[in-house]
Write an enzyme that holds these catalytic residues in place. Structure first.
Site, PDB file in Angstrom:
ATOM      1  N   LEU A  43       0.866  -1.079  -0.209  1.00  0.00           N
ATOM      2  CA  LEU A  43      -0.113  -0.065  -0.022  1.00  0.00           C
ATOM      3  C   LEU A  43       0.937   1.138   0.004  1.00  0.00           C
ATOM      4  CD1 LEU A  43      -3.055   1.109   0.439  1.00  0.00           C
ATOM      5  CD2 LEU A  43      -2.217   1.537   2.810  1.00  0.00           C
ATOM      6  N   GLU A 146       5.844  -9.544   1.538  1.00  0.00           N
ATOM      7  CA  GLU A 146       4.683  -9.642   2.441  1.00  0.00           C
ATOM      8  C   GLU A 146       3.605 -10.375   2.027  1.00  0.00           C
ATOM      9  OE1 GLU A 146       3.861  -5.650   4.324  1.00  0.00           O
ATOM     10  OE2 GLU A 146       5.503  -5.932   5.707  1.00  0.00           O
ATOM     11  N   GLY A 236      20.358   4.057   4.874  1.00  0.00           N
ATOM     12  CA  GLY A 236      19.545   4.834   6.000  1.00  0.00           C
ATOM     13  C   GLY A 236      19.997   6.267   5.899  1.00  0.00           C
ATOM     14  N   ASP A 269       9.721   2.395   1.609  1.00  0.00           N
ATOM     15  CA  ASP A 269       8.648   1.962   0.444  1.00  0.00           C
ATOM     16  C   ASP A 269       8.451   3.372  -0.412  1.00  0.00           C
ATOM     17  OD1 ASP A 269       8.441  -0.443   1.975  1.00  0.00           O
ATOM     18  OD2 ASP A 269       6.866   0.719   3.369  1.00  0.00           O
TER      19      ASP A 269
HETATM   20  O1  RIB Z   1       7.753  -0.592   5.402  1.00  0.00           O
HETATM   21  C1  RIB Z   1       6.762  -0.118   6.433  1.00  0.00           C
HETATM   22  C2  RIB Z   1       5.779  -1.012   6.453  1.00  0.00           C
HETATM   23  O2  RIB Z   1       6.019  -2.305   6.993  1.00  0.00           O
HETATM   24  C3  RIB Z   1       4.425  -0.756   7.500  1.00  0.00           C
HETATM   25  O3  RIB Z   1       3.649   0.183   7.104  1.00  0.00           O
HETATM   26  C4  RIB Z   1       3.983  -1.810   8.011  1.00  0.00           C
HETATM   27  O4  RIB Z   1       2.823  -2.351   7.671  1.00  0.00           O
HETATM   28  C5  RIB Z   1       4.845  -3.213   7.218  1.00  0.00           C
HETATM   29  O5  RIB Z   1       4.202  -3.730   6.467  1.00  0.00           O
END
Ligand code: RIB
Length: 323
Positions: A43, A146, A236, A269
């Protein structure tokens, strides 16, 4: 030529506790604050890609599952609010994915994900045919680990749609998934320092875990040479190293200097979505990384994943003000 970016992955409800420090085993401490936020690596990547679009000429879609709870409704709505195509977001029975996150005063996080609906994301070959019809358009697919079927989706794409650029962040790191054969199907591999060492030591014999330039060069030889063949190692607060098929050796882009890191959740992300978006838009890798660095530098300065992802104009004006 038209361009589509498809994110295949997780949608989570993030339950976030902000604390001065995390407790030791068996210890109870009082935290500072608690907040809930929208998240999930998939997301976050989808919303980052959509918000950072410079124009509407790139289509952003997401493939994923939400549960039949209120979290699921909210997660799907957040994509629709950003004009991400949600045709292939399924609502399945049971709870949505949930992440329990501890954020220390340094902004560093610790994340525990319960997959929920994401754990049921296993697209069949028939579904993949429907999601990715044969097309001449320029396409990028973004994936992480994930959901349970990353390896099969990658294999199907590379077999049946070899021109699609497969962009992959192997997080959370699952050694059983990462074979030399699997990595040979990847076109853009993005890893943080820990993941770079994990991947390299898992697959290579001669590894210097302190020399990230050498690691990036070694990893480049393991991925697919046919498409964009790009390695990015994010480091980082230091910056990121990158190399692609047009470069003989890796280069480095410094991270953005920020006054205070509040919460790093979602920064990686956002960086990932930002880089892929810029590449899809025709930018050179170095420029794409500079843009993504600015975007993720904004994210770390406020709380929450999705809520802190900036829009294109904000990143652009930050870049202009720092040049
Ligand atoms: O990368 C951060 C995300 O990792 C979080 O928003 C959490 O939901 C996990 O998926």
């Amino acid at each position: 030529m038209s361009c589509t970016i498809t994110i295949v992955g997780s949608l989570n409800y993030d339950l976030v506790t902000f604390t001065q420090r995390v407790p030791d085993g068996g210890e109870t401490i009082l935290a500072d604050t608690f907040e809930s936020h929208l998240g999930g690596k998939g997301l976050n990547e989808a919303i980052a890609t959509a918000r950072l679009l410079p124009s509407k000429d790139i289509k952003v879609r997401m493939i994923g599952n939400v549960g039949d709870d209120n979290f699921g409704t909210e997660l799907k709505q957040s994509l629709m609010d950003c004009e991400v195509d949600t045709t292939f977001i399924k609502t399945v029975s049971g709870p949505s994915g949930v992440a329990v996150i501890l954020v220390e005063s340094s902004g560093e996080n610790r994340i525990l994900v319960t997959p929920g609906a994401n754990g049921k994301l296993r697209p069949s070959p028939e579904e993949l045919e429907m999601y990715f019809p044969a097309s001449k358009s320029n396409q990028y697919v973004i994936l992480q680990n994930e959901f349970p079927d990353t390896g099969n989706v990658i294999s199907w794409l590379k077999t049946y749609r070899p021109k699609i650029n497969i962009c992959y962040n192997p997080s959370p790191f699952l050694p059983e998934l990462l074979t030399t054969e699997m990595l040979s199907k990847i076109d853009l591999l993005i890893v943080n320092e820990g993941e770079a060492v994990d991947v390299a030591t898992h697959l290579l014999s001669d590894v210097d875990t302190k020399d990230f330039g050498k690691l990036a060069t070694q990893l480049k030889t393991l991925i697919n040479p046919e498409n964009i063949q790009t390695i990015i190692i994010t480091m980082g607060s230091k910056g990121s190293l990158f190399v692609d098929k047009s470069m003989d050796s890796p280069k480095f882009v410094l991270s953005l200097k920020v006054d205070r890191v509040v919460d790093t959740t979602g920064a990686g992300d956002t960086f990932f979505g930002g880089v892929v978006l810029q590449l899809a838009h025709g930018s050179k890798l170095e420029d794409a990384i500079a843009f993504a660095t600015a975007a993720s530098g904004i994210v770390v300065q406020s709380k929450g994943a999705v809520e802190s992802i900036p829009f294109h104009a904000k990143v652009q004006s930050l870049i202009e003000s720092t040049n």
